[in-house]
Write a protein that holds these residues in place. Structure first.
Motif, PDB file in Angstrom:
ATOM      1  N   HIS A 192      43.903 -24.839  19.798  1.00 54.13           N
ATOM      2  CA  HIS A 192      44.294 -23.692  20.628  1.00 54.13           C
ATOM      3  C   HIS A 192      45.679 -23.893  21.212  1.00 54.13           C
ATOM      4  CE1 HIS A 192      44.713 -21.705  24.576  1.00 54.13           C
ATOM      5  NE2 HIS A 192      44.139 -20.686  23.979  1.00 54.13           N
ATOM      6  N   ASP A 193      45.890 -25.051  21.819  1.00 53.26           N
ATOM      7  CA  ASP A 193      47.168 -25.297  22.489  1.00 53.26           C
ATOM      8  C   ASP A 193      48.327 -25.307  21.496  1.00 53.26           C
ATOM      9  OD1 ASP A 193      45.703 -25.428  24.778  1.00 53.26           O
ATOM     10  OD2 ASP A 193      45.956 -27.585  25.109  1.00 53.26           O
ATOM     11  N   LEU A 194      48.111 -25.893  20.341  1.00 46.73           N
ATOM     12  CA  LEU A 194      49.171 -25.908  19.335  1.00 46.73           C
ATOM     13  C   LEU A 194      49.460 -24.502  18.818  1.00 46.73           C
ATOM     14  CD1 LEU A 194      48.068 -29.087  17.371  1.00 46.73           C
ATOM     15  CD2 LEU A 194      50.205 -28.833  18.650  1.00 46.73           C
ATOM     16  N   ALA A 195      48.418 -23.713  18.644  1.00 48.37           N
ATOM     17  CA  ALA A 195      48.600 -22.365  18.106  1.00 48.37           C
ATOM     18  C   ALA A 195      49.342 -21.452  19.072  1.00 48.37           C
ATOM     19  CB  ALA A 195      47.244 -21.757  17.752  1.00 48.37           C
ATOM     20  N   VAL A 196      49.152 -21.692  20.382  1.00 48.51           N
ATOM     21  CA  VAL A 196      49.813 -20.830  21.369  1.00 48.51           C
ATOM     22  C   VAL A 196      51.041 -21.490  21.993  1.00 48.51           C
ATOM     23  CG1 VAL A 196      47.657 -19.630  21.885  1.00 48.51           C
ATOM     24  CG2 VAL A 196      48.341 -21.580  23.300  1.00 48.51           C
ATOM     25  N   GLY A 197      51.401 -22.681  21.501  1.00 51.09           N
ATOM     26  CA  GLY A 197      52.635 -23.324  21.941  1.00 51.09           C
ATOM     27  C   GLY A 197      52.536 -24.150  23.202  1.00 51.09           C
ATOM     28  N   LEU A 198      51.359 -24.743  23.458  1.00 48.13           N
ATOM     29  CA  LEU A 198      51.178 -25.580  24.644  1.00 48.13           C
ATOM     30  C   LEU A 198      50.915 -27.031  24.234  1.00 48.13           C
ATOM     31  CD1 LEU A 198      48.746 -23.283  26.658  1.00 48.13           C
ATOM     32  CD2 LEU A 198      51.207 -23.510  27.005  1.00 48.13           C
ATOM     33  N   GLY A 199      51.358 -27.986  25.073  1.00 40.95           N
ATOM     34  CA  GLY A 199      50.999 -29.385  24.904  1.00 40.95           C
ATOM     35  C   GLY A 199      51.225 -29.935  23.520  1.00 40.95           C
ATOM     36  N   ARG A 200      52.358 -29.647  22.937  1.00 46.61           N
ATOM     37  CA  ARG A 200      52.551 -29.885  21.510  1.00 46.61           C
ATOM     38  C   ARG A 200      52.436 -31.348  21.089  1.00 46.61           C
ATOM     39  NH1 ARG A 200      53.815 -26.652  17.649  1.00 46.61           N
ATOM     40  NH2 ARG A 200      54.753 -27.374  15.726  1.00 46.61           N
ATOM     41  N   ARG A 201      53.118 -32.264  21.756  1.00 45.04           N
ATOM     42  CA  ARG A 201      53.182 -33.638  21.249  1.00 45.04           C
ATOM     43  C   ARG A 201      51.830 -34.342  21.291  1.00 45.04           C
ATOM     44  NH1 ARG A 201      58.058 -37.426  23.080  1.00 45.04           N
ATOM     45  NH2 ARG A 201      59.067 -35.821  21.808  1.00 45.04           N
ATOM     46  N   ALA A 202      51.170 -34.344  22.436  1.00 47.76           N
ATOM     47  CA  ALA A 202      49.892 -35.053  22.562  1.00 47.76           C
ATOM     48  C   ALA A 202      48.824 -34.423  21.671  1.00 47.76           C
ATOM     49  CB  ALA A 202      49.442 -35.054  24.023  1.00 47.76           C
ATOM     50  N   ALA A 203      48.767 -33.110  21.663  1.00 45.15           N
ATOM     51  CA  ALA A 203      47.764 -32.423  20.843  1.00 45.15           C
ATOM     52  C   ALA A 203      47.997 -32.686  19.365  1.00 45.15           C
ATOM     53  CB  ALA A 203      47.797 -30.918  21.129  1.00 45.15           C
ATOM     54  N   LEU A 204      49.254 -32.646  18.937  1.00 40.55           N
ATOM     55  CA  LEU A 204      49.565 -32.862  17.527  1.00 40.55           C
ATOM     56  C   LEU A 204      49.229 -34.287  17.108  1.00 40.55           C
ATOM     57  CD1 LEU A 204      50.694 -31.455  15.038  1.00 40.55           C
ATOM     58  CD2 LEU A 204      52.970 -32.265  15.686  1.00 40.55           C
ATOM     59  N   THR A 205      49.462 -35.247  17.994  1.00 38.97           N
ATOM     60  CA  THR A 205      49.123 -36.642  17.691  1.00 38.97           C
ATOM     61  C   THR A 205      47.633 -36.806  17.465  1.00 38.97           C
ATOM     62  OG1 THR A 205      51.002 -37.494  18.972  1.00 38.97           O
ATOM     63  CG2 THR A 205      49.156 -38.998  18.601  1.00 38.97           C
ATOM     64  N   ARG A 206      46.838 -36.170  18.309  1.00 36.23           N
ATOM     65  CA  ARG A 206      45.382 -36.281  18.161  1.00 36.23           C
ATOM     66  C   ARG A 206      44.893 -35.593  16.890  1.00 36.23           C
ATOM     67  NH1 ARG A 206      45.550 -35.707  23.960  1.00 36.23           N
ATOM     68  NH2 ARG A 206      45.465 -33.430  23.750  1.00 36.23           N
ATOM     69  N   VAL A 207      45.393 -34.403  16.612  1.00 39.51           N
ATOM     70  CA  VAL A 207      44.975 -33.693  15.396  1.00 39.51           C
ATOM     71  C   VAL A 207      45.391 -34.481  14.159  1.00 39.51           C
ATOM     72  CG1 VAL A 207      45.259 -31.599  14.028  1.00 39.51           C
ATOM     73  CG2 VAL A 207      45.021 -31.433  16.505  1.00 39.51           C
ATOM     74  N   SER A 208      46.600 -35.042  14.185  1.00 40.00           N
ATOM     75  CA  SER A 208      47.082 -35.829  13.053  1.00 40.00           C
ATOM     76  C   SER A 208      46.185 -37.032  12.798  1.00 40.00           C
ATOM     77  CB  SER A 208      48.520 -36.296  13.320  1.00 40.00           C
ATOM     78  OG  SER A 208      48.962 -37.162  12.293  1.00 40.00           O
ATOM     79  N   ALA A 209      45.815 -37.740  13.861  1.00 41.33           N
ATOM     80  CA  ALA A 209      44.965 -38.921  13.703  1.00 41.33           C
ATOM     81  C   ALA A 209      43.604 -38.547  13.125  1.00 41.33           C
ATOM     82  CB  ALA A 209      44.790 -39.621  15.053  1.00 41.33           C
ATOM     83  N   LEU A 210      43.036 -37.449  13.605  1.00 45.07           N
ATOM     84  CA  LEU A 210      41.743 -36.997  13.084  1.00 45.07           C
ATOM     85  C   LEU A 210      41.850 -36.607  11.611  1.00 45.07           C
ATOM     86  CD1 LEU A 210      40.018 -34.791  15.824  1.00 45.07           C
ATOM     87  CD2 LEU A 210      39.102 -36.857  14.731  1.00 45.07           C
TER      88      LEU A 210
END
Length: 214
Positions: free
Chosen positions: A91-109
């Protein structure tokens, strides 16, 4: 209606056009206080049924996962918490929030998910399939790969959020012309509210009726 029933479980209507966004839409009321939100992922079985309906796991895998979850509730509950965390990150990535931390977690998963797959030939086609090593994490892994596919695609730049009260659902909007998740629900509610507000404003600004002479 926002929901329908599958296997005795309530699921949100599929309106997003992408499984990763459908995961986001298992929560309604993104802009609301937690107590006012509606969460469709109450337990691990909800997650599995949702993943099956979205085509992320097949019928046989869904049945196997639900049986396994009954034997290992601790792991099942932990996977559900991770799925909810992934939902927030997408959600946050899609709406432009919290990009770095969220992207790191999604990438690891997503990396872990791919490592739990093997290429398998079925007839004339070859595709990625999860091994049994994925275990109860299979629906989470499938959702993470769907999220990675969305975020790395052109479609990932064409996501809109419904402005309806208590909604906030996301959907693909390549044309940019779609405003509501469901016009007959959120759109009509907004129209009815705007009409009521206009009537109230008109009644407040209209001059009082003259008092008849006796």
């Amino acid at each position: 209606m926002y929901k329908y029933e599958v296997d005795g479980r309530e699921l949100p209507l599929r309106i997003a056009g992408d499984p990763a966004l459908e995961l986001v839409n298992t929560l309604a009321g993104w802009a609301e206080a937690t107590a006012q939100q509606v969460d469709y992922l109450h337990d691990y079985d909800d997650l599995v049924v949702w993943a099956r309906v979205c085509g992320l796991v097949d019928e046989m895998a869904a049945a196997r996962l639900r049986r396994s979850a009954r034997r290992d509730r601790l792991t099942a509950d932990a996977v559900l918490r991770e799925a909810r965390r992934l939902r927030r990150d997408v959600h946050d990535l899609a709406v432009g929030l919290g990009r770095r931390a969220a992207l790191t977690r999604v990438s690891a998963l997503a990396v872990e998910a791919r490592q739990a797959q093997v290429l398998t030939a079925t007839g004339d086609s070859v595709a990625w399939h999860f091994t049994r090593d994925a275990g109860l994490h299979e629906p989470l892994c499938a959702a993470a790969l769907a999220a990675a596919a969305l975020l790395t695609s052109e479609a990932g730049g064409h996501v809109s959020a419904c402005p309806g009260d208590g909604c906030g659902w996301l959907f693909l909007n390549a044309s940019g012309r779609r405003r509501w998740c469901i016009m007959s629900v959120c759109g009509n509610r907004a129209k009815a509210r705007a009409f009521a507000e206009r009537r109230q404003l008109t009644s407040q600004t209209s001059p009082p009726s003259p008092t008849p002479l006796s």
